[in-house]
Design an enzyme around this catalytic site. Sequence first.
Site, PDB file in Angstrom:
ATOM      1  N   GLU A 222      -7.028  -4.857  10.662  1.00 34.21           N
ATOM      2  CA  GLU A 222      -8.011  -4.825   9.575  1.00 34.21           C
ATOM      3  C   GLU A 222      -8.365  -6.247   9.156  1.00 34.21           C
ATOM      4  O   GLU A 222      -7.560  -6.957   8.551  1.00 34.21           O
ATOM      5  CB  GLU A 222      -7.478  -4.055   8.367  1.00 34.21           C
ATOM      6  CG  GLU A 222      -8.500  -4.013   7.234  1.00 34.21           C
ATOM      7  CD  GLU A 222      -8.031  -3.220   6.026  1.00 34.21           C
ATOM      8  OE1 GLU A 222      -8.704  -3.289   4.984  1.00 34.21           O
ATOM      9  OE2 GLU A 222      -6.994  -2.540   6.141  1.00 34.21           O
ATOM     10  N   LYS A 354       9.544  10.569   5.130  1.00 30.91           N
ATOM     11  CA  LYS A 354       8.224  10.535   5.778  1.00 30.91           C
ATOM     12  C   LYS A 354       7.256  11.582   5.247  1.00 30.91           C
ATOM     13  O   LYS A 354       6.361  12.037   5.974  1.00 30.91           O
ATOM     14  CB  LYS A 354       8.372  10.675   7.302  1.00 30.91           C
ATOM     15  CG  LYS A 354       9.255   9.597   7.920  1.00 30.91           C
ATOM     16  CD  LYS A 354       9.505   9.808   9.391  1.00 30.91           C
ATOM     17  CE  LYS A 354      10.464   8.743   9.923  1.00 30.91           C
ATOM     18  NZ  LYS A 354      10.813   8.947  11.340  1.00 30.91           N
ATOM     19  N   ASP A 430      10.126   1.470  10.924  1.00 34.53           N
ATOM     20  CA  ASP A 430       9.523   2.748  11.313  1.00 34.53           C
ATOM     21  C   ASP A 430       8.182   2.891  10.591  1.00 34.53           C
ATOM     22  O   ASP A 430       8.153   3.074   9.374  1.00 34.53           O
ATOM     23  CB  ASP A 430      10.452   3.906  10.929  1.00 34.53           C
ATOM     24  CG  ASP A 430       9.986   5.244  11.488  1.00 34.53           C
ATOM     25  OD1 ASP A 430       8.789   5.357  11.813  1.00 34.53           O
ATOM     26  OD2 ASP A 430      10.816   6.165  11.586  1.00 34.53           O
ATOM     27  N   HIS A 529     -15.640  -8.400   3.423  1.00 29.53           N
ATOM     28  CA  HIS A 529     -15.463  -7.474   4.538  1.00 29.53           C
ATOM     29  C   HIS A 529     -16.607  -7.577   5.535  1.00 29.53           C
ATOM     30  O   HIS A 529     -16.398  -7.347   6.724  1.00 29.53           O
ATOM     31  CB  HIS A 529     -15.323  -6.037   4.024  1.00 29.53           C
ATOM     32  CG  HIS A 529     -13.912  -5.668   3.712  1.00 29.53           C
ATOM     33  ND1 HIS A 529     -13.118  -4.975   4.590  1.00 29.53           N
ATOM     34  CD2 HIS A 529     -13.137  -5.945   2.636  1.00 29.53           C
ATOM     35  CE1 HIS A 529     -11.916  -4.808   4.066  1.00 29.53           C
ATOM     36  NE2 HIS A 529     -11.909  -5.382   2.877  1.00 29.53           N
TER      37      HIS A 529
END
Length: 590
Positions: A222, A354, A430, A529
């Site tokens: 990004e 998660k 993770d 951006h």
Amino acid sequence: MGSFPFIDGFPIVTSLTLVVGLVIIYLLLDGRRNQSSNRNQLGASPDSSHCECCEKKHFTNKDNNDVSSSLELRKSSVDSQDASSKSSHNISDESEAVLRTSDDSSSLRPLPECLKIYKSSRDGCLALSDDEIISLVDANHIQARNLEKELKNFERGVVVRRKLIQRHTHVSEELSYKSYDYSKVFGACCENVIGFVGVPIGVAGPLLMDGQEYQVPMATTEGCLVASTNRGCRATYLGGGIRTRVVFDAMTRGPVVRFPSAIRATEALKWLENSMNFMKLKREFDASSRFARLLSVQSRVAGRFLFIRFSAKTGDAMGMNMVSKGTELALKILHADFQDMEILSLSGNYCTDKKPAALNWLDGRGKSVISESIIPSSVVQKVLKTSVTAIVELNIAKNLVGSAMAGSIGGFNAHASNVVSAIFIATGQDPAQNVCSSNCITLMEPWGDNGQDLYISCTMPSVEVGTVGGGTILSSQAACLKMLGLSGPNLSQPGHNARTLASVVCATVLAGELSLMAALAGGHLVTSHLKYNRSDSNIAASVASHQQRSSLQTSLPNLCVPSKVQHKHVDDEQKITMNVIDLPTECKQS
């Protein structure tokens, strides 16, 4: 007529017949000797008789000799390759040439012959080409998941697997697979490997945290994320840095068990609340590891189900496997007193791992960290290009009220998950645990006697990180941890490296929150951006289009074309060395 000789009184016709017969026998015997001599020159045993069965035996022996010679040649080639490239785990150019030659379809041997070669010795695979290995996989003589183990060459295993799936889908050469240390992946991080994906890694910093500087690696695709976080690092540096504290440190596992009745489940819950019984569980739990230390047990009943949440310290490991092992042993102690208890699952989603969960948001999981910083008004104006009033009001409207209106759990922030994910990928954490680790509430308020400065804090109750195990063993990820000085375990203070990494995550999130909120308050988000998160071919057209729209939207002040600026210092009295990254600024006239 003249007289003709007689042989032993035989008539002349009989004598001539006998002479002709002797000549024929002589010629036959002489031919047999020539054939025997030719066979000896070809390597046949001199005492072998010339019959069909002996010829068959001769050619069988010849085939075995050819297999043995081929195996020795391939084994010698691979041994030489391993000696020259052991550190990089690559196939040598010579070996690749051999494999390419042997993969010619015209030289593909029949399956029975390939199977015989494969079973001839432990190194039988080395004498087979890639296509011959594939034929054995198709016939279920070799498991595709075990190619690296069977071939004793990690990269060749990856190559053969790519060829296998190439028959069903396109595997582009642009998917990298060469020059990678697969030995650290096999049996630890990934299965059915066909290559690896490179993710760009940027650096934000220096991040001044608790009096120490850190260069923070961030893996992301990004655009603008690293640049924006870097600006936040600079603003907090000029304010004296960021202070952090880890207020809770425990990984959790929450199994679900079932009883014949709700009454019986309640009795087990009461048993778990007894301090003496807790010590029984703790002794068994702690014995499962050098680092696992059970801290608490929390239980909830739902009908006949009992959910038990074990919380434990796990040293410098993230600790899921460690806690799972200890939990399994502790359940055996509970089962000894409750024989009618049925263990349904070691994980009953009461951990919670998660998945979004209010339990993690309220009670914490992993490391619970708080970071804070005070930003002088001059830095807010000159570096962040906004005002204290504007950024505080926006934080209330967006991060607090807006998130509440959305019914968010743990999402009272601008983009904590952006920074968390980038650091997680770079340091071998993770990535799926970004779900809970990004729980964060960002608070801002005016500070100082006149409220001219800015106070900002980020509270993150469930940062799940470790500096040992998992993806931290991979070379690039370990290198990023070394950048932070946090690679591996801390032998003198077990758990210190993991707690410091959690603090770095929380402090970097604060820097990212500060910069993004300033960009939103100042109206710079879209322009930045357009510059950093678009391909070069689209930038010019997009900026021109945005300029045209901005001229019609007077309610959005300070929108302008991004300019190239190198931030080195605010004034001569506050000089610091920062990473030089182009950042969007307001127009000069504003």
